[in-house]
Every structure is written in C-alpha cells, then in structure tokens.
Design an enzyme around this catalytic site. Structure first.
Site, PDB file in Angstrom:
ATOM      1  N   ILE A   9      -5.486  95.267  77.459  1.00  0.00           N
ATOM      2  CA  ILE A   9      -4.020  95.120  77.369  1.00  0.00           C
ATOM      3  C   ILE A   9      -3.584  93.662  77.175  1.00  0.00           C
ATOM      4  CG2 ILE A   9      -3.603  94.948  79.878  1.00  0.00           C
ATOM      5  CD1 ILE A   9      -1.110  96.749  79.386  1.00  0.00           C
ATOM      6  N   ASP A  13      -3.641  93.150  70.290  1.00  0.00           N
ATOM      7  CA  ASP A  13      -3.236  94.542  70.058  1.00  0.00           C
ATOM      8  C   ASP A  13      -2.666  95.163  71.329  1.00  0.00           C
ATOM      9  OD1 ASP A  13      -4.384  94.003  67.661  1.00  0.00           O
ATOM     10  OD2 ASP A  13      -5.886  95.591  67.730  1.00  0.00           O
ATOM     11  N   GLN A  88     -15.901  92.606  73.745  1.00  0.00           N
ATOM     12  CA  GLN A  88     -16.118  91.329  73.048  1.00  0.00           C
ATOM     13  C   GLN A  88     -15.897  91.574  71.556  1.00  0.00           C
ATOM     14  OE1 GLN A  88     -16.798  88.373  71.163  1.00  0.00           O
ATOM     15  NE2 GLN A  88     -18.795  89.356  70.835  1.00  0.00           N
ATOM     16  N   SER A 130     -13.955  99.594  64.135  1.00  0.00           N
ATOM     17  CA  SER A 130     -13.751  98.414  63.280  1.00  0.00           C
ATOM     18  C   SER A 130     -14.366  98.626  61.903  1.00  0.00           C
ATOM     19  CB  SER A 130     -14.429  97.222  63.958  1.00  0.00           C
ATOM     20  OG  SER A 130     -14.654  96.196  63.030  1.00  0.00           O
ATOM     21  N   GLU A 132     -16.168  96.663  60.645  1.00  0.00           N
ATOM     22  CA  GLU A 132     -17.521  96.101  60.743  1.00  0.00           C
ATOM     23  C   GLU A 132     -18.594  97.183  60.858  1.00  0.00           C
ATOM     24  OE1 GLU A 132     -18.841  93.013  60.579  1.00  0.00           O
ATOM     25  OE2 GLU A 132     -16.939  92.072  60.094  1.00  0.00           O
ATOM     26  N   TYR A 154     -22.172  93.194  66.785  1.00  0.00           N
ATOM     27  CA  TYR A 154     -20.835  93.749  67.054  1.00  0.00           C
ATOM     28  C   TYR A 154     -20.620  95.034  66.259  1.00  0.00           C
ATOM     29  CZ  TYR A 154     -15.765  94.233  66.770  1.00  0.00           C
ATOM     30  OH  TYR A 154     -14.492  94.737  66.795  1.00  0.00           O
ATOM     31  N   LYS A 158     -20.070  98.846  67.630  1.00  0.00           N
ATOM     32  CA  LYS A 158     -18.890  99.659  67.266  1.00  0.00           C
ATOM     33  C   LYS A 158     -19.320 100.962  66.592  1.00  0.00           C
ATOM     34  CE  LYS A 158     -15.049  97.491  68.468  1.00  0.00           C
ATOM     35  NZ  LYS A 158     -14.116  98.094  69.439  1.00  0.00           N
ATOM     36  N   GLU A 191      -7.412  82.315  69.030  1.00  0.00           N
ATOM     37  CA  GLU A 191      -7.452  81.057  68.270  1.00  0.00           C
ATOM     38  C   GLU A 191      -8.759  80.840  67.515  1.00  0.00           C
ATOM     39  OE1 GLU A 191      -6.467  78.127  71.197  1.00  0.00           O
ATOM     40  OE2 GLU A 191      -4.542  79.116  71.589  1.00  0.00           O
ATOM     41  N   THR A 195      -7.732  83.385  60.572  1.00  0.00           N
ATOM     42  CA  THR A 195      -6.331  83.222  60.129  1.00  0.00           C
ATOM     43  C   THR A 195      -5.554  82.354  61.117  1.00  0.00           C
ATOM     44  OG1 THR A 195      -5.697  85.247  61.266  1.00  0.00           O
ATOM     45  CG2 THR A 195      -6.186  85.429  58.907  1.00  0.00           C
ATOM     46  N   ARG A 222     -11.658  89.441  53.132  1.00  0.00           N
ATOM     47  CA  ARG A 222     -11.271  90.434  54.130  1.00  0.00           C
ATOM     48  C   ARG A 222     -10.001  91.152  53.676  1.00  0.00           C
ATOM     49  NH1 ARG A 222     -15.473  89.258  55.840  1.00  0.00           N
ATOM     50  NH2 ARG A 222     -16.227  89.007  57.975  1.00  0.00           N
TER      51      ARG A 222
END
Ligand code: G4F
Length: 321
Positions: A9, A13, A88, A130, A132, A154, A158, A191, A195, A222
C-alpha cells in the site's frame, strides 16, 4: 461498505489504488512492513487526515515472509477484495538480491494463495504480474496467451506467481486474477526507476541542484503508461463476472532516450550537455520488445490507457519542479 486489503500500500500503485477505492466508498486496509524508517510519504495526505485514517483507511503490520501475520490480518479483516502489489520490484537489483526477490515475489504470493484457499469466504484476489514474465517473447505485442520466457530473477519469480494464480484458480475455483502490468509511471514512482530518475535529474539540473545524469542503456525500449490508469484497471478486473487474466499496457514502445529528450525539453535544457553513460548501470540481460496488447481489457472491461509519453513526462518533470 466493501472492504479491500492491499499489500504494498505504501508504493506508487498502492497509494493511487487507495485513493481510487476510497473515492468509491471502500474501507481500505493496508499491509505495511516494519522498517527502521517510516516509509509512508505517498500516503501522508491520507494518513494525516483523521476523517480517513483509522476510519476508512487502516494499516496493519505484517510481512510476506511471515505467513502467520498475513493469516491473522486476512481472518480479522475478511476483505471482499485483495490487491497483491507487494514485493521487491527492481529488475536490475533482482540479480544482486535474487533469493529475497524470489522469496517476496514468488513465495509471498504462494503464501497468500494458501491462506485464501482456507478462508470460509475467499476474497477476490488481484495479483500484480509484470511484462517481465515475457522476457524474450515469441510475439510482439504480447497478449494474455503469450508464453512466459523470463530473463531475470524478478521475471522468473513473477512468472512463478502468475502460474500459481492460474493453477489455484482452476484447481480450487477461486476468483484469482493476474493483471499483467507493463511499465507505469507517475511523480510517485520510486527514484531508482528510469523515468523518475530522468525527470528528477532534468528538474534538479535546471535548478542548479545537480550537475549531470548517469544512465545505462538509453536505447532500451519500454511500453510506459500512466500509473493511475493501471490501478483503475486493477479494480475493473475484480469487478468482471469471471476471474481472468488481463494485459494492461499502452501498446506503444519508446526508448529511454525518448524519455530523456522529452524531460530535458520540458526543463528547457539541451540533454547532450548533461547525460553520461555509466557502464555499471547496464543490465546483463535486457528483455526484448516488451509491448502489450490490451485489447482484451478494452473489450471486456472498457479499459483504455492514455498513450501520450510526452504528457506523462511533462507531468513528472513539472511535479519535480
Ligand atoms: O525503470 P526501469 O528500472 O524499469 P523496468 O526494469 O522495466 O521494471 C519496471 O517495470 C516492470 C514492468 O512493468 C515491472 F515489473 C518492474 O517491477 C518495474 O516496475 O528500467 C527501464 C529500462 C531498462 O531497460 C533499464 O535497463 O531503463 C533502462 N535504464 C537505462 N538506464 C535504466 C537506467 N534503468 C534504471 N533503473 N536506471 C538507469 O540508470
């Protein structure tokens, strides 16, 4: 009042989804991890409002690595809907911290599915999968039937989690959904994602707070959208009569270089004077042409993304300024 539980949370998102659900009249419960620093900045405006916090927004301590804590919250809250966003999420870092990435992303999802399976009234469950998972895809653009070929820990984690969602949906008849999310950005993006890193730097350089920007592969491509559209998609996916997987994407590919040029132009700077290449930021395995076909989400959910990278980057740079 419908009740939702959100893992993750405090992230980009999670915070937008919380706002969306609160605006629809939901009671929102969030799972937060105990950390040495209190990372709640994206929820501060809600957290600090006594009309909201403690009434329609409630936070609980738990950890994806601690199934007892998850079980306790799921039993106590008895949510109608669960949005599983935690784990992560930095792809490059997943090569450095592979075990903890796989534990939170893959095993964390399995633990939640195992608990939900035992509940007397299992909630509808959204899993934030994702792009990915596709890694080196056999087809461009990808859709819900594209085979999973991940190229990093990752993506593999997923893919494992998304596969389990499909298996548990069929085997146990549960309302479980994979939202296969392509990159989605906002001023609340972490950060260390490209983007936000670029938009932050363009603003900081224009204000004399930073000298230059170091990037890895600027030819990487992307499919970038606006995060607010994607959380709307999450909610829509759980309102659909049947549990199904959905791609959420813009269908448009851009390069990192496109983001650089757009961001520096908003900041009124010539990017060529400030952007440097840093070999340490290159990834050993870049995915290939990850661009999504969201036709199914449009047809069944009426979901449509904004497609304009320029507007997205402008929003992000102006927020930094
Ligand atoms: O912003 P990124 O780090 O995002 P990435 O790896 O695509 O992952 C994000 O999107 C996925 C799909 O939705 C999510 F599953 C995932 O959790 C995350 O949200 O990197 C984007 C591209 C990459 O090709 C990277 O190699 O930008 C390239 N890049 C070039 N220079 C850089 C940099 N990425 C970062 N983070 N930092 C750089 O300096």
């Amino acid at each position: 009042m419908p009740t939702a539980l959100i893992t993750g949370i405090t992230g980009q998102d999670g915070s937008y989804l919380t706002e969306h659900l609160l605006s629809l009249g939901y009671a929102v419960h969030g799972v937060v991890r105990r950390t040495s620093t209190l990372e709640r900045s994206r929820l501060r405006h809600l957290y600090g409002d006594p009309q909201i916090y403690g009434r329609s927004l409630i936070l609980h301590y738990a950890d994806l690595e601690d199934p007892t804590s998850l079980r306790r919250i799921l039993v106590k809250v008895a949510p109608d809907e669960v949005y599983h966003l935690a784990g992560q999420s930095h792809v490059g870092l997943s090569f450095e911290i592979a075990e903890s990435t796989v534990d939170s992303v893959a095993m964390g999802t399995l633990r939640l599915l195992e608990i939900i399976r035992d509940l007397p009234k299992p909630p509808r469950f959204f899993h934030a999968a994702s792009s990915e998972i596709f890694g080196r895809p056999a087809q461009v653009p990808q859709d819900e039937a594209t085979p999973m070929v991940p190229v990093n820990p990752y993506g593999a984690a997923k893919a494992f989690a998304a596969g389990l969602v499909r298996i548990y949906r069929e085997k146990h008849g549960l309302f479980l959904v994979n939202g296969i999310l392509y990159n989605h950005e906002s001023p609340r993006r972490g950060e260390n994602f490209v983007t936000r890193k670029i938009c932050r730097a363009a603003a900081a350089i224009s204000q004399g707070r930073q000298e230059f920007l170091q990037l890895g592969d600027t030819s990487a491509q992307r499919d970038w959208g606006d995060a607010r559209d994607y959380v709307r998609g999450m909610w829509l996916a759980l309102q659909h009569p049947q549990p199904e997987d959905f791609i959420f994407a813009t269908g448009v590919l851009h390069t990192v270089q496109d983001v650089v040029e757009a961001a520096f132009s908003v900041a009124g700077l010539d990017w060529q004077k400030y952007v440097r290449r840093d070999e340490r930021l290159l990834r050993s395995q870049e995915p290939f042409a990850l661009v999504g076909n969201a036709a199914k989400a449009e047809r069944l959910l009426g979901w449509r993304p904004g497609k304009d990278l320029q507007a997205l980057v402008r929003w992000m740079v102006e927020a930094e300024l």
